[in-house]
Design a protein around this motif. Structure first.
Motif, PDB file in Angstrom:
ATOM      1  N   PRO A  92     -55.475  63.951 -65.421  1.00 44.86           N
ATOM      2  CA  PRO A  92     -56.231  63.622 -64.201  1.00 44.86           C
ATOM      3  C   PRO A  92     -55.940  64.630 -63.094  1.00 44.86           C
ATOM      4  N   VAL A  93     -56.986  65.016 -62.399  1.00 48.55           N
ATOM      5  CA  VAL A  93     -56.864  66.052 -61.375  1.00 48.55           C
ATOM      6  C   VAL A  93     -55.950  65.598 -60.225  1.00 48.55           C
ATOM      7  N   ASP A  94     -55.896  64.304 -60.015  1.00 51.42           N
ATOM      8  CA  ASP A  94     -55.041  63.786 -58.937  1.00 51.42           C
ATOM      9  C   ASP A  94     -53.702  63.267 -59.480  1.00 51.42           C
ATOM     10  N   GLY A  95     -53.366  63.656 -60.715  1.00 47.56           N
ATOM     11  CA  GLY A  95     -52.117  63.164 -61.330  1.00 47.56           C
ATOM     12  C   GLY A  95     -50.958  64.140 -61.159  1.00 47.56           C
ATOM     13  N   TYR A  96     -49.948  63.962 -62.007  1.00 49.98           N
ATOM     14  CA  TYR A  96     -48.741  64.788 -61.964  1.00 49.98           C
ATOM     15  C   TYR A  96     -48.366  65.100 -63.410  1.00 49.98           C
ATOM     16  N   PHE A  97     -47.998  66.351 -63.678  1.00 52.42           N
ATOM     17  CA  PHE A  97     -47.566  66.668 -65.049  1.00 52.42           C
ATOM     18  C   PHE A  97     -46.363  67.606 -65.028  1.00 52.42           C
ATOM     19  N   SER A  98     -45.679  67.660 -66.159  1.00 53.90           N
ATOM     20  CA  SER A  98     -44.591  68.626 -66.314  1.00 53.90           C
ATOM     21  C   SER A  98     -44.704  69.266 -67.697  1.00 53.90           C
ATOM     22  N   VAL A  99     -44.032  70.392 -67.831  1.00 54.35           N
ATOM     23  CA  VAL A  99     -44.080  71.131 -69.097  1.00 54.35           C
ATOM     24  C   VAL A  99     -42.656  71.303 -69.607  1.00 54.35           C
ATOM     25  N   THR A 100     -42.449  70.981 -70.881  1.00 51.73           N
ATOM     26  CA  THR A 100     -41.148  71.231 -71.509  1.00 51.73           C
ATOM     27  C   THR A 100     -41.377  72.172 -72.689  1.00 51.73           C
ATOM     28  N   GLY A 101     -40.324  72.791 -73.170  1.00 50.34           N
ATOM     29  CA  GLY A 101     -40.519  73.734 -74.271  1.00 50.34           C
ATOM     30  C   GLY A 101     -39.321  73.841 -75.189  1.00 50.34           C
ATOM     31  N   THR A 102     -39.621  74.138 -76.451  1.00 48.23           N
ATOM     32  CA  THR A 102     -38.590  74.489 -77.423  1.00 48.23           C
ATOM     33  C   THR A 102     -39.019  75.847 -77.955  1.00 48.23           C
ATOM     34  N   VAL A 103     -38.272  76.870 -77.600  1.00 49.42           N
ATOM     35  CA  VAL A 103     -38.734  78.239 -77.861  1.00 49.42           C
ATOM     36  C   VAL A 103     -37.691  79.021 -78.652  1.00 49.42           C
ATOM     37  N   PHE A 104     -38.089  79.483 -79.849  1.00 48.13           N
ATOM     38  CA  PHE A 104     -37.219  80.351 -80.655  1.00 48.13           C
ATOM     39  C   PHE A 104     -38.044  81.584 -81.004  1.00 48.13           C
ATOM     40  N   THR A 105     -38.228  82.455 -80.049  1.00 46.96           N
ATOM     41  CA  THR A 105     -39.041  83.644 -80.322  1.00 46.96           C
ATOM     42  C   THR A 105     -38.554  84.820 -79.500  1.00 46.96           C
ATOM     43  N   GLU A 106     -38.750  85.995 -80.076  1.00 44.73           N
ATOM     44  CA  GLU A 106     -38.400  87.224 -79.355  1.00 44.73           C
ATOM     45  C   GLU A 106     -39.555  87.634 -78.441  1.00 44.73           C
ATOM     46  N   CYS A 107     -40.703  86.932 -78.596  1.00 48.04           N
ATOM     47  CA  CYS A 107     -41.911  87.343 -77.870  1.00 48.04           C
ATOM     48  C   CYS A 107     -41.776  87.139 -76.362  1.00 48.04           C
ATOM     49  N   ILE A 108     -40.813  86.391 -75.937  1.00 55.67           N
ATOM     50  CA  ILE A 108     -40.677  86.084 -74.514  1.00 55.67           C
ATOM     51  C   ILE A 108     -39.190  85.979 -74.187  1.00 55.67           C
ATOM     52  N   LYS A 109     -38.828  86.283 -72.918  1.00 54.40           N
ATOM     53  CA  LYS A 109     -37.392  86.357 -72.600  1.00 54.40           C
ATOM     54  C   LYS A 109     -36.722  84.996 -72.472  1.00 54.40           C
ATOM     55  N   ASN A 110     -37.369  84.059 -71.816  1.00 57.05           N
ATOM     56  CA  ASN A 110     -36.718  82.751 -71.742  1.00 57.05           C
ATOM     57  C   ASN A 110     -37.722  81.597 -71.731  1.00 57.05           C
ATOM     58  N   THR A 111     -37.194  80.420 -72.101  1.00 54.90           N
ATOM     59  CA  THR A 111     -38.033  79.234 -72.239  1.00 54.90           C
ATOM     60  C   THR A 111     -38.712  78.883 -70.927  1.00 54.90           C
ATOM     61  N   MET A 112     -37.980  79.036 -69.821  1.00 52.29           N
ATOM     62  CA  MET A 112     -38.537  78.669 -68.521  1.00 52.29           C
ATOM     63  C   MET A 112     -39.806  79.463 -68.232  1.00 52.29           C
ATOM     64  N   PHE A 113     -39.775  80.760 -68.591  1.00 51.47           N
ATOM     65  CA  PHE A 113     -40.931  81.617 -68.346  1.00 51.47           C
ATOM     66  C   PHE A 113     -42.112  81.165 -69.218  1.00 51.47           C
ATOM     67  N   ALA A 114     -41.808  80.786 -70.468  1.00 49.65           N
ATOM     68  CA  ALA A 114     -42.873  80.297 -71.361  1.00 49.65           C
ATOM     69  C   ALA A 114     -43.474  79.013 -70.781  1.00 49.65           C
ATOM     70  N   ASN A 115     -42.620  78.121 -70.322  1.00 52.93           N
ATOM     71  CA  ASN A 115     -43.110  76.856 -69.744  1.00 52.93           C
ATOM     72  C   ASN A 115     -43.994  77.123 -68.518  1.00 52.93           C
ATOM     73  N   LEU A 116     -43.560  78.115 -67.723  1.00 56.42           N
ATOM     74  CA  LEU A 116     -44.310  78.467 -66.514  1.00 56.42           C
ATOM     75  C   LEU A 116     -45.712  78.981 -66.855  1.00 56.42           C
ATOM     76  N   LYS A 117     -45.781  79.774 -67.937  1.00 53.31           N
ATOM     77  CA  LYS A 117     -47.090  80.297 -68.388  1.00 53.31           C
ATOM     78  C   LYS A 117     -48.005  79.143 -68.801  1.00 53.31           C
ATOM     79  N   VAL A 118     -47.430  78.171 -69.501  1.00 52.77           N
ATOM     80  CA  VAL A 118     -48.211  77.011 -69.941  1.00 52.77           C
ATOM     81  C   VAL A 118     -48.694  76.243 -68.717  1.00 52.77           C
ATOM     82  N   LYS A 119     -47.778  76.027 -67.787  1.00 55.89           N
ATOM     83  CA  LYS A 119     -48.122  75.281 -66.569  1.00 55.89           C
ATOM     84  C   LYS A 119     -49.241  75.986 -65.808  1.00 55.89           C
ATOM     85  N   ASP A 120     -49.129  77.347 -65.662  1.00 54.43           N
ATOM     86  CA  ASP A 120     -50.160  78.106 -64.948  1.00 54.43           C
ATOM     87  C   ASP A 120     -51.515  77.978 -65.640  1.00 54.43           C
ATOM     88  N   ALA A 121     -51.500  78.095 -66.974  1.00 53.89           N
ATOM     89  CA  ALA A 121     -52.764  78.029 -67.723  1.00 53.89           C
ATOM     90  C   ALA A 121     -53.431  76.670 -67.513  1.00 53.89           C
TER      91      ALA A 121
END
Ligand SMILES: C[S@@+](CC[C@H](N)C(=O)[O-])C[C@H]1O[C@@H](n2cnc3c(N)ncnc32)[C@H](O)[C@@H]1O
Length: 397
Positions: A92-121
């Motif tokens: 919902p556009v007027d709701g609240y959400f959060s993003v969590t992640g489990t990341v085991f990849t060399e493609c990105i430096k840290n989980t927080m950054f991956a979560n941030l990308k998801v949140k931005d998208a």
């Protein structure tokens, strides 16, 4: 709006060594298991099935509903794939959400950054479609999106639980060194107990084990206590299915016999806390509490059941040398006073376990936080069948 009846892959996560107990819980609810792995179970189900799983499961951490699987080798690919999901139909556009992640990849430096990308998208997509966007943050009190990214394979889930399911919601008073509710439930389910014969819990502390045992015996699932889940914050959620499931949960609760539950501890404060927790869990009337040394615990003669200890193991409480004598006394107590019962000692300390001096029937691995533990099972023979003594208890702990 997302349909709560559409099936997808559902991953139920758990702590290490819980997956076999968890898969039995899931199968008992009538679901087919597709796969069991180290920290979870895979099945096929709808969001309504996720509601049911959230309400019933005692040994789970999260119930994840898969939205999309894709190949991703960079943060930009992750963003594009997440943006392509129609989030304006899910959150919902007027709701609240959060993003969590489990990341085991060399493609990105840290989980927080991956979560941030998801949140931005997600936020960009909803803003582009609705000219406004939901709030987001770290709290798991609203909708939760979960990213799993291993090497170049990513998957986006709706975490339908939010706050971990490992806390069952009745414990208002932790006491010192309490067991996590999901861990206590998993050990009780694993024990050789028919849920009708006596459950004796010396050293009960804040009462987690005896309360979980009483909840199992009365068919009371954790969903009775918890009021907020992440699935409630998705577009398309109506409380109809949830309310009907809650009614079924309450109708399935059966009475249990007060005589079968005995909890003791030598610390009056611990007993006080255990009583308060038992009241909150609705099982206070079923448990006989007393303040005493464990050796003074009354063991009923009728209907042999189980005696379950969770002693201190020298990590957070107690000194290891002093505890050696306690473990030796526990072994003698089980051997001489609990004939015909099954004995259980849950400990993380292999050296102390050796002091019990009884032959283990099973040593079942568990984790308590990061600590490797064992549930030690002893078959305690009655009368003429003498208990075999063995000083090697716990040597492979
Ligand atoms: C690790 S805590 C149990 C935690 C419990 N499983 C819970 O979830 O809260 C161990 C408990 O054993 C009790 N205890 C230690 N030595 C005892 C003894 N000799 N007799 C009775 N209780 C004892 C302590 O007071 C403490 O509450």
């Amino acid at each position: 709006m997302i349909s709560f009846n559409t099936s997808s892959t559902v991953v139920v996560t758990c702590f290490k060594h819980f997956a076999s107990v968890l898969s039995k819980e899931i199968a008992a609810l009538g679901y087919g298991i597709q796969e069991t792995f180290g920290t979870g179970v895979v099945l096929h189900g709808s969001l309504n099935d996720c509601i049911r799983l959230n309400l019933h499961l005692r040994c789970a951490v999260q119930v994840l509903y898969s939205l999309k699987q894709f190949n991703s080798q960079s943060a930009d690919e992750l963003y594009k794939n997440v943006y392509a999901i129609n989030w304006e139909e899910i959150l919902p556009v007027d709701g609240y959400f959060s993003v969590t992640g489990t990341v085991f990849t060399e493609c990105i430096k840290n989980t927080m950054f991956a979560n941030l990308k998801v949140k931005d998208a997600i936020a960009d997509k909803i803003r582009d479609r609705k000219q406004s966007r939901p709030d987001c943050g770290a709290e798991l009190s609203g909708a939760v999106v979960h990213l799993y990214w291993q090497e170049d394979e990513a998957e986006i889930f709706l975490d339908t639980s939010g706050e971990s399911l490992s806390k069952h919601g009745y414990r208002k008073h932790p006491g010192s060194a309490p067991m996590l509710e999901a861990l206590a439930a998993a050990t009780v389910i694993t024990a050789n107990w028919d849920r009708k014969s006596p459950f004796i819990n010396p050293m009960c502390g804040s009462g987690t084990l005896i309360i979980e045992a009483a909840l199992l015996a009365t068919h009371t699932p954790p969903g009775v206590f918890r009021m907020n889940y992440a699935f409630m914050h998705l577009l398309g959620y109506t409380s109809e299915y949830y309310d009907a499931e809650k009614v079924k949960l309450e109708q399935q609760i059966i009475p249990a016999d007060r005589q079968i539950f005995v909890a003791t501890d030598h610390d009056p404060k611990a007993i006080d806390i255990a009583k308060k927790n038992a009241i909150a869990a609705g099982v206070y009337d079923l448990i006989q509490f007393s303040v005493c040394d464990f050796e003074a615990t009354a063991i009923p003669e009728d209907g042999k059941g189980i005696v379950f200890f969770n002693p201190e193991y020298g990590e957070r409480l107690g000194d290891e040398r002093e505890l050696e004598a306690v473990y030796e006394r526990m072994g003698n107590f089980l051997k001489h006073r609990c004939g015909g019962y099954f004995g259980y000692i849950f400990t993380a300390n292999p050296n102390l376990a050796k002091k019990i001096g009884l032959k283990t029937k099973r040593k079942i691995p568990f984790y308590s936080g990061k600590l490797e533990c064992r549930l030690l099972e002893f078959e305690l023979y009655d009368g003429s069948r003498k208990m075999k003594s063995d000083s090697t208890t716990g040597d492979k702990l």
